[in-house]
Motif scaffolding. Structure first.
Motif, PDB file in Angstrom:
ATOM      1  N   LYS A 108      23.892  24.586  18.867  1.00 23.65           N
ATOM      2  CA  LYS A 108      24.364  23.852  20.056  1.00 23.65           C
ATOM      3  C   LYS A 108      24.118  22.345  19.939  1.00 23.65           C
ATOM      4  N   LYS A 109      23.078  21.958  19.213  1.00 20.09           N
ATOM      5  CA  LYS A 109      22.748  20.530  19.085  1.00 20.09           C
ATOM      6  C   LYS A 109      23.184  19.945  17.740  1.00 20.09           C
ATOM      7  N   ARG A 110      23.990  20.705  17.015  1.00 16.56           N
ATOM      8  CA  ARG A 110      24.582  20.242  15.757  1.00 16.56           C
ATOM      9  C   ARG A 110      23.537  19.745  14.760  1.00 16.56           C
ATOM     10  N   VAL A 111      22.493  20.531  14.606  1.00 16.12           N
ATOM     11  CA  VAL A 111      21.404  20.120  13.714  1.00 16.12           C
ATOM     12  C   VAL A 111      21.874  20.081  12.259  1.00 16.12           C
ATOM     13  N   ILE A 112      22.745  21.027  11.851  1.00 20.81           N
ATOM     14  CA  ILE A 112      23.210  21.044  10.457  1.00 20.81           C
ATOM     15  C   ILE A 112      24.034  19.795  10.154  1.00 20.81           C
ATOM     16  N   LYS A 113      24.909  19.424  11.079  1.00 18.34           N
ATOM     17  CA  LYS A 113      25.708  18.204  10.890  1.00 18.34           C
ATOM     18  C   LYS A 113      24.801  16.975  10.851  1.00 18.34           C
ATOM     19  N   TYR A 114      23.794  16.951  11.729  1.00 16.64           N
ATOM     20  CA  TYR A 114      22.857  15.825  11.780  1.00 16.64           C
ATOM     21  C   TYR A 114      22.137  15.647  10.442  1.00 16.64           C
ATOM     22  N   VAL A 115      21.616  16.748   9.892  1.00 19.79           N
ATOM     23  CA  VAL A 115      20.881  16.651   8.625  1.00 19.79           C
ATOM     24  C   VAL A 115      21.823  16.268   7.491  1.00 19.79           C
ATOM     25  N   TYR A 116      23.013  16.834   7.500  1.00 21.42           N
ATOM     26  CA  TYR A 116      23.983  16.508   6.448  1.00 21.42           C
ATOM     27  C   TYR A 116      24.310  15.017   6.463  1.00 21.42           C
ATOM     28  N   GLU A 117      24.595  14.486   7.655  1.00 20.50           N
ATOM     29  CA  GLU A 117      24.981  13.078   7.766  1.00 20.50           C
ATOM     30  C   GLU A 117      23.837  12.134   7.392  1.00 20.50           C
ATOM     31  N   HIS A 118      22.600  12.492   7.740  1.00 21.77           N
ATOM     32  CA  HIS A 118      21.469  11.582   7.548  1.00 21.77           C
ATOM     33  C   HIS A 118      20.777  11.727   6.189  1.00 21.77           C
ATOM     34  N   CYS A 119      20.863  12.913   5.567  1.00 17.60           N
ATOM     35  CA  CYS A 119      20.044  13.150   4.370  1.00 17.60           C
ATOM     36  C   CYS A 119      20.823  13.631   3.142  1.00 17.60           C
ATOM     37  N   VAL A 120      21.984  14.192   3.349  1.00 14.84           N
ATOM     38  CA  VAL A 120      22.668  14.867   2.255  1.00 14.84           C
ATOM     39  C   VAL A 120      23.890  14.090   1.772  1.00 14.84           C
ATOM     40  N   LYS A 121      24.718  13.687   2.689  1.00 15.62           N
ATOM     41  CA  LYS A 121      25.978  13.040   2.352  1.00 15.62           C
ATOM     42  C   LYS A 121      25.743  11.830   1.444  1.00 15.62           C
ATOM     43  N   GLY A 122      26.409  11.846   0.280  1.00 15.58           N
ATOM     44  CA  GLY A 122      26.285  10.732  -0.664  1.00 15.58           C
ATOM     45  C   GLY A 122      25.106  10.812  -1.596  1.00 15.58           C
ATOM     46  N   ASN A 123      24.207  11.801  -1.399  1.00 20.80           N
ATOM     47  CA  ASN A 123      23.030  11.956  -2.264  1.00 20.80           C
ATOM     48  C   ASN A 123      23.201  13.144  -3.211  1.00 20.80           C
ATOM     49  N   GLN A 124      22.629  13.006  -4.385  1.00 19.70           N
ATOM     50  CA  GLN A 124      22.713  14.074  -5.382  1.00 19.70           C
ATOM     51  C   GLN A 124      21.700  15.180  -5.075  1.00 19.70           C
ATOM     52  N   PRO A 125      22.087  16.446  -5.213  1.00 20.03           N
ATOM     53  CA  PRO A 125      21.127  17.544  -5.021  1.00 20.03           C
ATOM     54  C   PRO A 125      20.127  17.595  -6.175  1.00 20.03           C
ATOM     55  N   PHE A 126      18.934  18.107  -5.900  1.00 18.62           N
ATOM     56  CA  PHE A 126      17.971  18.249  -6.995  1.00 18.62           C
ATOM     57  C   PHE A 126      18.151  19.565  -7.730  1.00 18.62           C
ATOM     58  N   ILE A 127      18.879  20.495  -7.119  1.00 23.57           N
ATOM     59  CA  ILE A 127      19.315  21.714  -7.810  1.00 23.57           C
ATOM     60  C   ILE A 127      20.820  21.823  -7.630  1.00 23.57           C
ATOM     61  N   ASP A 128      21.524  22.015  -8.734  1.00 23.47           N
ATOM     62  CA  ASP A 128      22.981  22.180  -8.713  1.00 23.47           C
ATOM     63  C   ASP A 128      23.311  23.175  -9.814  1.00 23.47           C
ATOM     64  N   VAL A 129      23.571  24.415  -9.429  1.00 28.37           N
ATOM     65  CA  VAL A 129      23.744  25.472 -10.418  1.00 28.37           C
ATOM     66  C   VAL A 129      24.863  26.409  -9.976  1.00 28.37           C
ATOM     67  N   THR A 130      25.612  26.915 -10.937  1.00 27.39           N
ATOM     68  CA  THR A 130      26.688  27.864 -10.664  1.00 27.39           C
ATOM     69  C   THR A 130      26.316  29.214 -11.254  1.00 27.39           C
ATOM     70  N   ASP A 131      26.421  30.270 -10.456  1.00 27.84           N
ATOM     71  CA  ASP A 131      26.025  31.595 -10.930  1.00 27.84           C
ATOM     72  C   ASP A 131      27.171  32.291 -11.656  1.00 27.84           C
ATOM     73  N   ASP A 132      26.928  33.519 -12.114  1.00 27.58           N
ATOM     74  CA  ASP A 132      27.922  34.214 -12.930  1.00 27.58           C
ATOM     75  C   ASP A 132      29.115  34.721 -12.115  1.00 27.58           C
ATOM     76  N   GLU A 133      29.052  34.598 -10.783  1.00 26.07           N
ATOM     77  CA  GLU A 133      30.202  34.930  -9.943  1.00 26.07           C
ATOM     78  C   GLU A 133      30.953  33.678  -9.505  1.00 26.07           C
ATOM     79  N   LYS A 134      30.644  32.558 -10.167  1.00 27.70           N
ATOM     80  CA  LYS A 134      31.313  31.271  -9.938  1.00 27.70           C
ATOM     81  C   LYS A 134      31.005  30.676  -8.556  1.00 27.70           C
ATOM     82  N   THR A 135      29.892  31.093  -7.956  1.00 27.32           N
ATOM     83  CA  THR A 135      29.434  30.475  -6.713  1.00 27.32           C
ATOM     84  C   THR A 135      28.499  29.322  -7.061  1.00 27.32           C
ATOM     85  N   ALA A 136      28.776  28.151  -6.489  1.00 32.04           N
ATOM     86  CA  ALA A 136      27.938  26.974  -6.730  1.00 32.04           C
ATOM     87  C   ALA A 136      26.847  26.899  -5.671  1.00 32.04           C
TER      88      ALA A 136
END
Length: 352
Positions: free
Chosen positions: A152-180
């Protein structure tokens, strides 16, 4: 009240392992025996050696997992994070040729006997005993429960906008079912305080991981008895949880399949006659048309598909009032689920 807090995670040492794709595996409860063997052979440090060890005559697989876990920490295969954090988690997957993205975060959720976290699944004893044995040995959460909430308070959008967007992940891996799979650390005290505050009034629904949740409750009770006096903030009062928005376009709900194995001989004519008391039953000759009608009808009516004797059948509920009568002891929301209709009216009432 929903209480969320950050935690000190253990993650693979990426100085030792440049490519961690051979180290990851899915949750234990979706791994077939064949896949279990596959992941065990993939890498001696694949997480399955702890999460879901092979049965070897003369060995206790739970104690073995505990030894591996302690040794991997000692040998710095796994590193303890320096700061408590929550972890923003993005999964990118394909469904019928369409690429989808689901976003959420992983943190600790306080265990509640009742209140803001809702569990709804009937659990079985054997999986609970299995997970309880392993948590006693490793004394850690090995995989999160999967929780959905209205956000209801859009916490996921808030964290994405403030901490994630434009930043590189510290883990980035693709599994054997092609899910990233991509993870970002969120350790800023201000951001963490904001997440905790925004999540307090949210209702949390466990979509998957009911056995893990109940095992965490059992382990908490064991620790209470063992220690006598506790503050309520010890780590065993919390469970590792992945949170995602129930209304997200990246959240896909697929059909549930059930194979009914009967202990008695089925009279097909009698079965069909009893089905028709509550349902309109239609045979569909073509498999492609059958699945098309299932997908189309499932959006607007109570519909179950059935396969028997190389034939396909559509089973449509005649009247919603049938559910109100037959499952009167359950809430309206429960009665409205197709899986409740299947369990109560067909598997239980008709097939016994």
């Amino acid at each position: 009240m929903t209480k969320i807090r950050p935690f000190y995670a253990l993650t693979y040492n990426q100085n030792k392992f440049k490519d961690i794709s051979s180290l990851i595996c899915p949750p234990y409860d979706v791994i077939s025996p064949q896949r279990q063997q596959y992941f065990h052979g993939l890498n001696p440090h694949n997480f399955i050696h702890i999460l879901f060890g092979l049965d070897i005559p003369g060995e206790d697989k739970y104690k073995r997992a505990g030894v591996y876990f302690k040794n991997w920490i000692k040998d710095e295969v796994l590193l303890r994070e320096e700061k408590p954090a929550v972890y923003f988690y993005v999964q990118e997957y394909s469904l019928k040729g369409e690429r989808k993205t689901r976003m959420g975060f992983i943190g600790l959720m306080r265990l509640e006997d009742s209140g803001s976290a809702f569990v709804h699944e009937h659990t079985r004893l054997a999986p609970k005993e299995d997970r309880l044995k392993i948590i006693r040995e490793v004394k850690a959460n090995l995989s999160p429960v999967f929780a959905i909430f209205p956000d209801k308070k859009r916490v996921i959008k808030y964290v994405y906008e403030h901490c994630v967007k434009g930043n590189q992940p510290f883990i980035d891996v693709t599994d054997d079912e092609k899910t990233a799979h991509k993870l970002w650390r969120i350790s800023s005290p201000d951001i963490l305080a904001n997440i905790e505050s925004k999540m307090e009034k949210e209702d949390i629904f466990i979509a998957d991981g009911h056995h893990r949740y109940e095992v965490a409750m059992l382990y908490r009770e064991e620790m209470k008895k063992k220690l006598g006096s506790i503050s309520g903030e010890e780590s065993f009062n919390y469970i590792l949880t992945y949170f995602t928005n129930v209304n997200s376009q990246g959240l896909t709900i697929l059909p549930i399949h059930r194979l009914a194995q009967l202990s008695h001989e089925l009279s097909w004519d009698s079965f069909m006659e009893r089905l028709r008391d509550s349902f309109d039953v239609e045979e569909v000759k073509d498999k492609v048309k059958f699945f098309f009608l299932m997908q189309k009808g499932g959006r607007s009516e109570h519909l179950i598909g059935m396969y028997k004797n190389r034939k396909y059948w559509l089973i449509r509920l005649k009247n919603i009032k049938i559910l109100d009568k037959e499952i009167s002891h359950k809430p309206k929301e429960y009665r409205s689920l197709d899986v409740s209709m299947l369990n109560c009216l067909i598997l239980h009432k008709i097939l016994g």
